[in-house]
Design an enzyme around this catalytic site. Sequence first.
Site, mmCIF file in Angstrom:
data_model
loop_
_atom_site.group_PDB
_atom_site.id
_atom_site.type_symbol
_atom_site.label_atom_id
_atom_site.label_comp_id
_atom_site.label_asym_id
_atom_site.label_seq_id
_atom_site.Cartn_x
_atom_site.Cartn_y
_atom_site.Cartn_z
ATOM 1 C CB THR A 244 -1.106 2.868 -9.706
ATOM 2 O OG1 THR A 244 -2.488 3.158 -9.576
ATOM 3 C CG2 THR A 244 -0.358 4.200 -9.688
ATOM 4 C CE1 TYR B 56 0.765 5.210 -4.846
ATOM 5 C CE2 TYR B 56 -1.424 5.384 -5.822
ATOM 6 C CZ TYR B 56 -0.270 4.650 -5.590
ATOM 7 O OH TYR B 56 -0.148 3.376 -6.093
HETATM 8 P P1 NAD Z 1 2.226 -1.418 0.449
HETATM 9 O O1 NAD Z 1 2.080 -0.044 0.988
HETATM 10 O O2 NAD Z 1 1.403 -2.525 1.019
HETATM 11 O O3 NAD Z 1 3.755 -1.883 0.562
HETATM 12 C C1 NAD Z 1 4.815 -1.037 0.235
HETATM 13 C C2 NAD Z 1 6.109 -1.699 0.711
HETATM 14 O O4 NAD Z 1 7.212 -0.864 0.325
HETATM 15 C C3 NAD Z 1 6.190 -1.882 2.227
HETATM 16 O O5 NAD Z 1 6.686 -3.159 2.528
HETATM 17 C C4 NAD Z 1 7.154 -0.796 2.662
HETATM 18 O O6 NAD Z 1 7.872 -1.119 3.844
HETATM 19 C C5 NAD Z 1 8.061 -0.690 1.454
HETATM 20 N N1 NAD Z 1 8.711 0.630 1.350
HETATM 21 C C6 NAD Z 1 8.122 1.839 1.437
HETATM 22 N N2 NAD Z 1 9.045 2.813 1.328
HETATM 23 C C7 NAD Z 1 10.242 2.199 1.145
HETATM 24 C C8 NAD Z 1 11.567 2.665 0.952
HETATM 25 N N3 NAD Z 1 11.844 3.974 0.928
HETATM 26 N N4 NAD Z 1 12.556 1.754 0.774
HETATM 27 C C9 NAD Z 1 12.286 0.422 0.798
HETATM 28 N N5 NAD Z 1 11.042 -0.069 0.999
HETATM 29 C C10 NAD Z 1 10.032 0.805 1.159
HETATM 30 O O7 NAD Z 1 1.987 -1.296 -1.130
HETATM 31 P P2 NAD Z 1 1.299 -2.326 -2.134
HETATM 32 O O8 NAD Z 1 -0.168 -2.137 -2.101
HETATM 33 O O9 NAD Z 1 1.885 -3.664 -1.925
HETATM 34 O O10 NAD Z 1 1.795 -1.721 -3.524
HETATM 35 C C11 NAD Z 1 3.026 -2.157 -4.114
HETATM 36 C C12 NAD Z 1 3.261 -1.400 -5.403
HETATM 37 O O11 NAD Z 1 2.190 -1.648 -6.302
HETATM 38 C C13 NAD Z 1 3.322 0.113 -5.227
HETATM 39 O O12 NAD Z 1 4.347 0.604 -6.061
HETATM 40 C C14 NAD Z 1 1.963 0.600 -5.709
HETATM 41 O O13 NAD Z 1 2.053 1.891 -6.266
HETATM 42 C C15 NAD Z 1 1.628 -0.431 -6.764
HETATM 43 N N6 NAD Z 1 0.185 -0.674 -6.983
HETATM 44 C C16 NAD Z 1 -0.615 -0.983 -5.922
HETATM 45 C C17 NAD Z 1 -1.958 -1.246 -6.147
HETATM 46 C C18 NAD Z 1 -2.890 -1.626 -5.011
HETATM 47 O O14 NAD Z 1 -4.101 -1.735 -5.231
HETATM 48 N N7 NAD Z 1 -2.383 -1.855 -3.811
HETATM 49 C C19 NAD Z 1 -2.482 -1.184 -7.445
HETATM 50 C C20 NAD Z 1 -1.615 -0.869 -8.508
HETATM 51 C C21 NAD Z 1 -0.276 -0.617 -8.260
#
Ligand code: NAD
Length: 358
Positions: free
Chosen positions: A137, A162
């Site tokens: 991120t 986070y």
């Molecule tokens: P989200 O919270 O929607 O989904 C996270 C997923 O990871 C879920 O399906 C959850 O069940 C799974 N998970 C959590 N803990 C786990 C574990 N211990 N073992 C296995 N699975 C596990 O998140 P998102 O918004 O889809 O983000 C995905 C990635 O992208 C993250 O790493 C986040 O840091 C990064 N990111 C997100 C954004 C955003 O705007 N959403 C922006 C930049 C980067």
Amino acid sequence: MPGNKCVLVTGACGFIGSNFVKMADQLVPGARIVCLDKLTYAGNLENLAGFEDGDNFRFVKGDICDDVLVNKLFGEEAIDTVIHFAAESHVDRSIDGPAEFVRTNIMGTFNLLEAARKSWLDGKRDPATCCFVHVSTDEVYGSLGDTGYFTETTPYDPRSPYSASKASSDHLVNAYFHTYGLPAIITNCSNNYGPYQFPEKLIPLVTLNALDGKDLPVYGDGMNVRDWLFVEDHCTAISECLKKGVNGEGYNIGGNNERTNIEIVEKICDLVDELAPPLPSGESRRSLITFVTDRPGHDKRYAIDATKTRTEIGWEPQMDFGPGMKLTVKWYLDNSGWVANVRDGSYKEYYEKMYGGR
Ligand code: NAD
Ligand code: TYD
């Protein structure tokens, strides 16, 4: 460029992961997709409805922190690519309970890196055919003032549990590249919007509250700025970085689309007024906007300079903000069944129905 014959997608049932898997035919054509997801509150197997275990797809319910399971998976499957989405992802939750963020985001990433190292650097495999893509991120860079942008050389300065846990995992990925030669790249992306986002995040939360005529909570003065990118553009950027990125490098991904939170909330109000029946009071949804106590340590502004990704990878976002927001708001209005399941937790039953007891 790695083989892409078998791609492990962690966090595949979350917001971005599930969008990635849905686009996998075009992003990693011909690859077998192995999904590993713990199905936390944010993980919904229904997001991958229509996918069934077979030659090109497998779903495994499990924790990335479970080293026995992860090593077993690397033994069973010829994984040559990891797209690592799995994380605890909500800043407000990290303030209320940071421990799970440290566990999943740091220890979980460490565990995956160890498994990849054992599998890919054992002398029997050509590491040039492998790649670990760590999806991170822009929040690792901290908070900007009114001017300036995050580049790949901006010093890390995370300010929430986070972002600190994500920054820590980025450092581990870099350490595995430099120390062991693990083929890995890091992508640092700005805020995503689109279908399938858990309705605790700003855009789906405000959309659904506006539909229901509930208060729309805006933290502080609503003048914090985020750089919004349509989720499918993020997924395309990840696959392009996988194809053309250089191991050991980081790539910033952003939409060049800065908006204040109040601008986002007002836009959602106007779209819901346009697309849904009017409020019983006849008032505009903007009347529901409620300024509430600010988030502690609330980062003022994020803004990505994606020049490196645009020039070296050749990636450009395709979705404009206006149509992207309309599509997104309409998706939440049209998918009341998904919303109801997510809200009352009954989406968990879907897993039992599909994979009961496994
Ligand atoms: P989200 O919270 O929607 O989904 C996270 C997923 O990871 C879920 O399906 C959850 O069940 C799974 N998970 C959590 N803990 C786990 C574990 N211990 N073992 C296995 N699975 C596990 O998140 P998102 O918004 O889809 O983000 C995905 C990635 O992208 C993250 O790493 C986040 O840091 C990064 N990111 C997100 C954004 C955003 O705007 N959403 C922006 C930049 C980067
Ligand atoms: P969020 O979607 O939680 O993403 P992030 O904190 O990772 O950027 O929040 C986006 C912005 O919206 C952020 O500045 C906090 C703000 N916000 C609100 O004003 N009200 C809300 O109810 C939420 C969830 C967020």
